[in-house]
Write a protein that holds these residues in place. Structure first.
Motif, mmCIF file in Angstrom:
data_model
loop_
_atom_site.group_PDB
_atom_site.id
_atom_site.type_symbol
_atom_site.label_atom_id
_atom_site.label_comp_id
_atom_site.label_asym_id
_atom_site.label_seq_id
_atom_site.Cartn_x
_atom_site.Cartn_y
_atom_site.Cartn_z
ATOM 1 N N LYS A 47 42.135 -69.593 18.555
ATOM 2 C CA LYS A 47 41.781 -69.780 16.891
ATOM 3 C C LYS A 47 41.672 -71.203 16.380
ATOM 4 O O LYS A 47 42.851 -71.572 16.618
ATOM 5 C CB LYS A 47 42.563 -68.839 16.242
ATOM 6 C CG LYS A 47 42.489 -67.322 16.692
ATOM 7 C CD LYS A 47 42.882 -66.200 15.836
ATOM 8 C CE LYS A 47 42.886 -64.871 16.045
ATOM 9 N NZ LYS A 47 43.720 -64.001 15.420
ATOM 10 N N PRO A 50 39.069 -74.005 10.412
ATOM 11 C CA PRO A 50 37.522 -74.303 10.292
ATOM 12 C C PRO A 50 37.399 -75.870 10.113
ATOM 13 O O PRO A 50 38.160 -76.861 9.771
ATOM 14 C CB PRO A 50 37.341 -73.894 8.662
ATOM 15 C CG PRO A 50 38.549 -72.611 8.725
ATOM 16 C CD PRO A 50 39.731 -73.061 9.554
ATOM 17 N N GLY A 51 36.173 -76.272 10.557
ATOM 18 C CA GLY A 51 35.825 -77.633 10.723
ATOM 19 C C GLY A 51 36.498 -78.415 11.880
ATOM 20 O O GLY A 51 36.291 -79.729 11.853
#
Length: 264
Positions: A47, A50-51
């Motif tokens: 995981k 974000p980005g």
């Protein structure tokens, strides 16, 4: 130390590679990217925030190669002395090669009765690319001539085949490293197998260490041993005899023992 011309040539080559789009260093061995992708597919998903970009797959560490085994394979593949010389000179894994000026191979009749194996080339041999030259070579030729042998003879019965256990000059006058001796031994053994001499003369500590498994030439000289099923005679090297002239008496006794063995 590299010359300034070589340095700037390498800098120009690096600039050219960057201009072509090379933007990262690649390992010394090829990497199977398909195998890496298969491994990555089986791994549990990670995981990411974000980005952020996922980390690159790990590059496998290559297994350590066996230099002695590779040397043995190259030597045993040589069917004759010419092929053996090519394989010997082309062997790249001995670090001494990078510091030597010339490869110092063997010379003499291909069916000589006597094979003389010295330690390592000196400065004169490194410059000439030939074994036993200069004062050491002149002394060896006189020693051989005293018992009717000649490395240039076209008759096998009077010929001597000469070489060094190391084909490249060692740093200083020290004993070659054990790893280097082990690496070059298969080539020396292949020389013996192809020439099939009646007697092997081990001149010096490095030659004795490589072929007989022990050094200490002062204790060993004159005592017959065996190399690959053939009688072997440890002797002082010409280089040592030039530095210690008093030892020539023992060398003469060894030469007479060699002459007697050849007659027998």
């Amino acid at each position: 130390m590299e010359s300034s011309e070589t340095y700037w040539a390498e800098v120009a080559l690096l600039d050219w590679q960057v201009a072509l789009g090379a933007d990262e260093a690649i390992g010394d061995v090829p990497v199977d990217r398909y195998a890496l992708e298969a491994v990555a597919a089986k791994a549990a998903p990670v995981k990411l925030a974000p980005g952020t970009r996922p980390p690159p797959p790990p590059i496998p560490v290559p297994e350590k190669f066996d230099a002695v085994a590779l040397a043995r394979e190259a030597a045993e593949a040589a069917a004759d002395l010419a092929a053996l010389a090519t394989a010997h000179e082309g062997f790249e894994l001995c670090a001494l090669k990078r510091g030597a000026r010339n490869f110092v191979g063997a010379e003499g009749h291909m069916a000589a009765r006597v094979m003389v194996i010295g330690d390592a080339p000196g400065r004169a041999e490194d410059q000439a690319g030939r074994p036993f030259v200069g004062p050491q070579g002149a002394l060896l030729d006189r020693m051989l001539g005293a018992i009717g042998l000649d490395r240039t003879s076209e008759a096998a019965a009077q010929a001597a085949y000469v070489m060094h256990v190391m084909p490249w000059r060692t740093a200083g006058a020290g004993m070659p490293l054990a790893d280097d001796l082990a690496m070059m031994l298969p080539f020396v053994q292949r020389h013996i197998a192809l020439v099939q001499p009646d007697v092997v003369v081990c001149m010096g500590n490095a030659a004795c260490q490589a072929l007989l498994g022990r050094a200490g030439i002062t204790r060993m000289r004159g005592q017959w041993a065996e190399v690959m099923g053939r009688p072997a005679l440890p002797m002082f090297s010409p280089d040592m005899l030039l530095g210690q002239p008093a030892a020539k008496r023992e060398a003469w006794a060894d030469l007479l023992a060699l002459k007697a063995r050849l007659r027998g």
